[in-house]
Motif scaffolding. Structure first.
Motif, PDB file in Angstrom:
ATOM      1  N   LEU A   1       0.727  -1.075   0.086  1.00  5.90           N
ATOM      2  CA  LEU A   1      -0.143  -0.068   0.017  1.00  5.90           C
ATOM      3  C   LEU A   1       0.944   1.131  -0.224  1.00  5.90           C
ATOM      4  O   LEU A   1       0.554   2.157  -0.796  1.00  5.90           O
ATOM      5  N   ASP A   2       1.916   1.372   0.823  1.00  8.56           N
ATOM      6  CA  ASP A   2       2.723   2.468   0.859  1.00  8.56           C
ATOM      7  C   ASP A   2       3.300   2.670  -0.449  1.00  8.56           C
ATOM      8  O   ASP A   2       3.545   4.008  -0.774  1.00  8.56           O
ATOM      9  N   ASP A   3       3.640   1.732  -1.245  1.00 10.13           N
ATOM     10  CA  ASP A   3       4.269   1.848  -2.530  1.00 10.13           C
ATOM     11  C   ASP A   3       3.314   2.587  -3.597  1.00 10.13           C
ATOM     12  O   ASP A   3       3.425   3.296  -4.381  1.00 10.13           O
ATOM     13  N   MET A   4       1.997   2.084  -3.303  1.00  7.99           N
ATOM     14  CA  MET A   4       1.095   2.538  -4.213  1.00  7.99           C
ATOM     15  C   MET A   4       0.543   4.014  -3.856  1.00  7.99           C
ATOM     16  O   MET A   4       0.324   4.852  -4.604  1.00  7.99           O
ATOM     17  N   PHE A   5       0.564   4.227  -2.450  1.00  7.57           N
ATOM     18  CA  PHE A   5       0.358   5.560  -2.096  1.00  7.57           C
ATOM     19  C   PHE A   5       1.410   6.567  -2.752  1.00  7.57           C
ATOM     20  O   PHE A   5       1.272   7.628  -3.407  1.00  7.57           O
ATOM     21  N   LYS A   6       2.863   6.149  -2.592  1.00  6.52           N
ATOM     22  CA  LYS A   6       4.069   7.077  -3.101  1.00  6.52           C
ATOM     23  C   LYS A   6       3.957   7.215  -4.736  1.00  6.52           C
ATOM     24  O   LYS A   6       4.198   8.177  -5.113  1.00  6.52           O
TER      25      LYS A   6
ATOM     26  N   ASN B   1       0.128  11.258   4.344  1.00  9.09           N
ATOM     27  CA  ASN B   1      -0.478   9.899   5.010  1.00  9.09           C
ATOM     28  C   ASN B   1       0.425   9.674   6.052  1.00  9.09           C
ATOM     29  O   ASN B   1       1.399  10.199   6.289  1.00  9.09           O
ATOM     30  N   GLN B   2      -0.304   8.940   7.198  1.00  9.65           N
ATOM     31  CA  GLN B   2       0.591   8.457   8.194  1.00  9.65           C
ATOM     32  C   GLN B   2       0.191   7.276   8.656  1.00  9.65           C
ATOM     33  O   GLN B   2      -0.764   6.594   8.637  1.00  9.65           O
ATOM     34  N   TRP B   3       1.338   6.154   8.925  1.00  8.03           N
ATOM     35  CA  TRP B   3       1.060   4.885   9.556  1.00  8.03           C
ATOM     36  C   TRP B   3       1.029   5.150  11.086  1.00  8.03           C
ATOM     37  O   TRP B   3       1.933   5.777  11.580  1.00  8.03           O
ATOM     38  N   ALA B   4      -0.145   4.767  11.800  1.00  6.23           N
ATOM     39  CA  ALA B   4       0.103   4.879  13.187  1.00  6.23           C
ATOM     40  C   ALA B   4      -0.973   3.960  14.024  1.00  6.23           C
ATOM     41  O   ALA B   4      -1.447   2.907  13.408  1.00  6.23           O
ATOM     42  N   ASN B   5      -1.191   4.132  15.111  1.00  6.34           N
ATOM     43  CA  ASN B   5      -2.262   3.426  15.947  1.00  6.34           C
ATOM     44  C   ASN B   5      -3.226   4.458  16.359  1.00  6.34           C
ATOM     45  O   ASN B   5      -2.937   5.573  16.616  1.00  6.34           O
ATOM     46  N   VAL B   6      -4.371   3.912  16.685  1.00  5.72           N
ATOM     47  CA  VAL B   6      -5.633   4.697  17.160  1.00  5.72           C
ATOM     48  C   VAL B   6      -6.209   3.741  18.119  1.00  5.72           C
ATOM     49  O   VAL B   6      -6.211   2.506  18.141  1.00  5.72           O
ATOM     50  N   MET B   7      -7.394   4.586  19.093  1.00  6.26           N
ATOM     51  CA  MET B   7      -7.786   3.973  19.979  1.00  6.26           C
ATOM     52  C   MET B   7      -9.406   4.248  20.023  1.00  6.26           C
ATOM     53  O   MET B   7      -9.616   5.498  20.037  1.00  6.26           O
ATOM     54  N   ARG B   8     -10.415   3.318  19.884  1.00  5.53           N
ATOM     55  CA  ARG B   8     -11.775   3.596  20.017  1.00  5.53           C
ATOM     56  C   ARG B   8     -12.155   2.520  21.186  1.00  5.53           C
ATOM     57  O   ARG B   8     -11.941   1.019  20.870  1.00  5.53           O
ATOM     58  N   TRP B   9     -12.638   3.295  21.958  1.00  8.30           N
ATOM     59  CA  TRP B   9     -12.986   2.238  23.210  1.00  8.30           C
ATOM     60  C   TRP B   9     -14.385   1.319  22.858  1.00  8.30           C
ATOM     61  O   TRP B   9     -15.402   1.453  23.483  1.00  8.30           O
ATOM     62  N   GLU B  10     -13.945   0.183  22.373  1.00  7.34           N
ATOM     63  CA  GLU B  10     -15.044  -0.890  21.852  1.00  7.34           C
ATOM     64  C   GLU B  10     -15.215  -1.731  23.097  1.00  7.34           C
ATOM     65  O   GLU B  10     -14.410  -2.033  23.754  1.00  7.34           O
TER      66      GLU B  10
ATOM     67  N   THR C   1       1.408   7.671  -6.199  1.00  5.35           N
ATOM     68  CA  THR C   1       0.485   8.557  -6.688  1.00  5.35           C
ATOM     69  C   THR C   1       0.753  10.075  -5.926  1.00  5.35           C
ATOM     70  O   THR C   1       0.050  10.820  -5.803  1.00  5.35           O
ATOM     71  N   GLY C   2       2.095  10.347  -5.584  1.00  2.00           N
ATOM     72  CA  GLY C   2       2.499  11.571  -5.046  1.00  2.00           C
ATOM     73  C   GLY C   2       2.196  11.583  -3.458  1.00  2.00           C
ATOM     74  O   GLY C   2       2.466  12.812  -3.099  1.00  2.00           O
ATOM     75  N   HIS C   3       1.784  10.751  -2.765  1.00  2.00           N
ATOM     76  CA  HIS C   3       1.553  11.162  -1.306  1.00  2.00           C
ATOM     77  C   HIS C   3       2.826  10.858  -0.813  1.00  2.00           C
ATOM     78  O   HIS C   3       3.854   9.961  -1.014  1.00  2.00           O
ATOM     79  N   VAL C   4       3.072  11.570   0.514  1.00  2.00           N
ATOM     80  CA  VAL C   4       4.361  11.364   1.515  1.00  2.00           C
ATOM     81  C   VAL C   4       3.502  11.099   2.775  1.00  2.00           C
ATOM     82  O   VAL C   4       2.553  11.335   3.203  1.00  2.00           O
ATOM     83  N   ASN C   5       4.668  10.445   3.501  1.00  2.00           N
ATOM     84  CA  ASN C   5       4.181  10.057   5.047  1.00  2.00           C
ATOM     85  C   ASN C   5       4.862  11.051   6.104  1.00  2.00           C
ATOM     86  O   ASN C   5       6.000  11.649   5.834  1.00  2.00           O
ATOM     87  N   ALA C   6       4.084  11.113   7.067  1.00  2.00           N
ATOM     88  CA  ALA C   6       4.332  12.257   8.268  1.00  2.00           C
ATOM     89  C   ALA C   6       4.056  11.442   9.441  1.00  2.00           C
ATOM     90  O   ALA C   6       3.475  10.273   9.337  1.00  2.00           O
ATOM     91  N   TYR C   7       4.369  12.014  10.545  1.00  2.00           N
ATOM     92  CA  TYR C   7       3.663  11.737  11.793  1.00  2.00           C
ATOM     93  C   TYR C   7       3.306  12.573  12.791  1.00  2.00           C
ATOM     94  O   TYR C   7       3.720  13.538  12.852  1.00  2.00           O
ATOM     95  N   PHE C   8       1.848  12.374  13.248  1.00  2.00           N
ATOM     96  CA  PHE C   8       1.258  13.491  14.076  1.00  2.00           C
ATOM     97  C   PHE C   8       1.060  12.827  15.338  1.00  2.00           C
ATOM     98  O   PHE C   8       0.967  11.569  15.474  1.00  2.00           O
ATOM     99  N   PRO C   9       0.795  13.724  16.484  1.00  2.00           N
ATOM    100  CA  PRO C   9       0.636  13.287  17.814  1.00  2.00           C
ATOM    101  C   PRO C   9      -0.491  12.264  18.085  1.00  2.00           C
ATOM    102  O   PRO C   9      -1.385  12.256  17.360  1.00  2.00           O
ATOM    103  N   LEU C  10      -0.071  11.336  19.258  1.00  2.00           N
ATOM    104  CA  LEU C  10      -1.108  10.592  19.569  1.00  2.00           C
ATOM    105  C   LEU C  10      -2.119  11.080  20.550  1.00  2.00           C
ATOM    106  O   LEU C  10      -3.301  10.721  20.157  1.00  2.00           O
TER     107      LEU C  10
ATOM    108  N   ASN D   1     -10.003   3.698  -5.262  1.00  2.00           N
ATOM    109  CA  ASN D   1      -9.585   2.794  -6.556  1.00  2.00           C
ATOM    110  C   ASN D   1      -8.319   2.113  -6.166  1.00  2.00           C
ATOM    111  O   ASN D   1      -8.113   0.870  -6.377  1.00  2.00           O
ATOM    112  N   ILE D   2      -7.540   2.730  -5.515  1.00  2.00           N
ATOM    113  CA  ILE D   2      -6.307   2.069  -4.759  1.00  2.00           C
ATOM    114  C   ILE D   2      -6.428   1.000  -3.937  1.00  2.00           C
ATOM    115  O   ILE D   2      -5.814   0.055  -3.887  1.00  2.00           O
ATOM    116  N   TYR D   3      -7.375   1.325  -3.147  1.00  2.00           N
ATOM    117  CA  TYR D   3      -7.802   0.264  -2.014  1.00  2.00           C
ATOM    118  C   TYR D   3      -8.451  -1.045  -2.685  1.00  2.00           C
ATOM    119  O   TYR D   3      -8.128  -2.206  -2.301  1.00  2.00           O
ATOM    120  N   SER D   4      -9.221  -0.644  -3.807  1.00  2.00           N
ATOM    121  CA  SER D   4     -10.041  -1.875  -4.417  1.00  2.00           C
ATOM    122  C   SER D   4      -8.956  -2.679  -5.228  1.00  2.00           C
ATOM    123  O   SER D   4      -8.867  -3.839  -5.405  1.00  2.00           O
TER     124      SER D   4
END
Length: 490
Positions: A52-57, A147-156, A59-68, A192-195
């Motif tokens: 997926l990361d290769d497919m994103f890049k 784009n960012q690769w990260a973890n998230v929390m949803r209190w399921e 199409t011109g996307h770049v990775n970053a990281y934002f706070p948790l 379309n990329i996801y598909s």
């Protein structure tokens, strides 16, 4: 290994849970609702991530990281967004612990209360759009393709490994554009990329569509999705791409000076897939013997098990196999030559079948004498004896055929379990059998909710390739312009 898996037909849920654990993919953690992804499971996720990361890049996307951690006030700025996530948020209220004066471990220091509570991110729109305000002044600063690769929390409250956990891994794309048209184009491009990823790498056919207003992402103007059918006939949402309009730009005052030297708000998108894809991969293809993995995502694509007595026979086999291993690796094929002595060949066969290795080769002293080798396919469980000469190309061709065959099997299953229904009575019967139901709906959120209440079926999507077709809603009999896809879902 001695205990067989539960049957899918008898208890699909138990089969899934047992398979995840016994194939060494993941296990429950000490934290309620969270999981430990084990090395074998994580290696599959890494392959997904890399593709997926290769497919994103590309199409011109770049990775970053934002706070948790996200200030609570940020979530208050977009009303529908906070309403959509409020019940799932975990909140940080203090920043320090101290020893309990009564000697019972540690306690929260009451003097360390935060001035403003922090939310563990359920998704990052708010913190990212607050940042974009500082990055965007002119049309020359757009588009932002982040784009960012990260973890998230949803209190399921009800959790299941990979499918629904309190913490999960994902990627989240957040883009900003100068025009509505550009943002809509981005939203559709990422769908379309996801598909393409789901069908090409996961060998999992999907339906591309739009969500209804009831099912739309909180804060979006439009949500696109890909929906897959699992082997129990239930739907699984495998990825979403959201057109945010100018909602978050207005909430965080993200403006730019356009080419006419006028101020206007930017247009946004967000899109994401998560470790839920691991659950989809398992349920789309696997059988009562264990995992069935498409070769493109299998950590081990080929395993070679020698059958021998004594070091002399092993060395004889190694002299034939070592050059084959090197040749396969040069072709980019992941191969394991298992010469470990602590397990019998029969145990190894069962273990690699459980773990879904696409091709298993077995070779013994008699095979060496006859110039043959045994090849077993995981998808069909067919075993054949083949000439050793030329086996390298046979392996390459077989891996390609397995990838194609797994996809076709899933596609045929979906076709056999997709039904066109035209009456409420027919709907009630078919929804109990499982599968996708193509039916008319009058477009009313109230009707949608009533159908869900009566049957536990939801509108999975309004297919993008569906044609306008006049009809009557299955529940109300009111006019309908097109069919939508109903199903029970994970």
């Amino acid at each position: 290994m001695s205990k067989s898996l539960p049957s899918r037909a008898e208890n699909y849920s138990e089969w899934y849970n047992e398979l995840v654990k016994r194939a060494d993919l993941a296990e429950n953690s000490a934290v309620r609702g969270c999981m430990i992804i084990k090395p074998y499971g994580y290696s599959i996720w890494e392959k997904m991530q890399r593709a997926l990361d290769d497919m994103f890049k590309e199409t011109g996307h770049v990775n970053a990281y934002f706070p948790l951690l996200i200030p609570k006030s940020f979530l208050s700025k977009e009303a529908s967004h906070v309403e959509g996530f409020a019940k799932e948020c975990a909140v940080v209220t203090h920043y320090r612990l101290k020893n309990d004066p009564n000697g019972h471990g540690v306690i929260v220091d009451p003097d360390a209360k935060l001035e403003e509570e922090l939310i563990i991110r359920p998704t990052s729109e708010t913190v990212i759009w607050s940042t974009y305000k500082n990055w965007v002044q002119s049309y020359r600063d757009l588009p932002i393709l982040m784009n960012q690769w990260a973890n998230v929390m949803r209190w399921e409250m009800r959790t299941r490994l990979f499918l629904r956990t309190a913490e999960f891994l994902w990627q989240e794309g957040h883009t900003a554009h100068a025009t509505k048209e550009e943002a809509v184009e981005e939203t559709e491009q990422m769908l379309n990329i996801y598909s393409e990823f789901a069908e090409t790498f996961m060998a999992m056919p999907v339906i591309k569509g739009r969500k209804t207003a009831n099912e739309r992402f909180a804060g979006a103007e439009d949500t696109y999705c890909i929906e897959a059918m699992m082997q129990d006939g239930k739907a699984l949402q495998a990825g979403t791409s959201h057109f945010l309009g100018q909602n978050f730009a207005k909430a965080f005052d993200v403006k730019f000076l356009n080419k006419a030297n006028q101020q206007e708000f930017v247009w946004g998108t967000s899109w994401g897939v998560s470790t839920r894809l691991m659950g989809a991969l398992i349920m789309a293809h696997s059988d009562d013997q264990g995992l069935v993995l498409p070769p493109k995502l299998a950590p081990i694509q080929v395993v070679i098990v020698p059958i021998y007595k004594g070091e002399e026979q092993l060395n004889n086999i190694k002299s034939k196999i070592d050059p084959l291993v090197s040749a396969l690796k040069k072709r980019g094929i992941s191969v394991k030559f298992d010469i470990s002595e602590n397990q019998s060949p029969g145990f190894k066969f069962a273990e690699y079948e459980l773990k879904g290795v696409p091709i298993r080769l077995a070779i013994g002293n008699r095979d060496i004498e006859n110039g043959t080798i045994e090849l077993a396919r995981r998808d069909t469980r067919v075993k054949i004896s083949l000439p050793f000469d030329g086996i390298e190309q046979v392996i390459v061709d077989t891996l390609e055929d397995i990838q194609t065959s797994i996809y076709q099997k899933a596609l045929d299953f979906r076709a056999a379990n997709t039904f066109e229904v035209n009456t409420w009575d027919e709907f009630l019967v078919k929804i109990e059998e499982g599968g996708f139901l193509s039916a008319h709906w009058d477009g009313s959120p109230e009707t949608e909710e009533k159908i869900k209440e009566l049957t536990k079926a939801t509108i999975r999507c309004i297919p993008l390739d569906s044609q306008e077709e006049a009809g009557k809603c299955i529940l109300t009999g009111n006019p309908s312009k097109q069919r939508v896809i109903f199903a029970r879902a994970y």
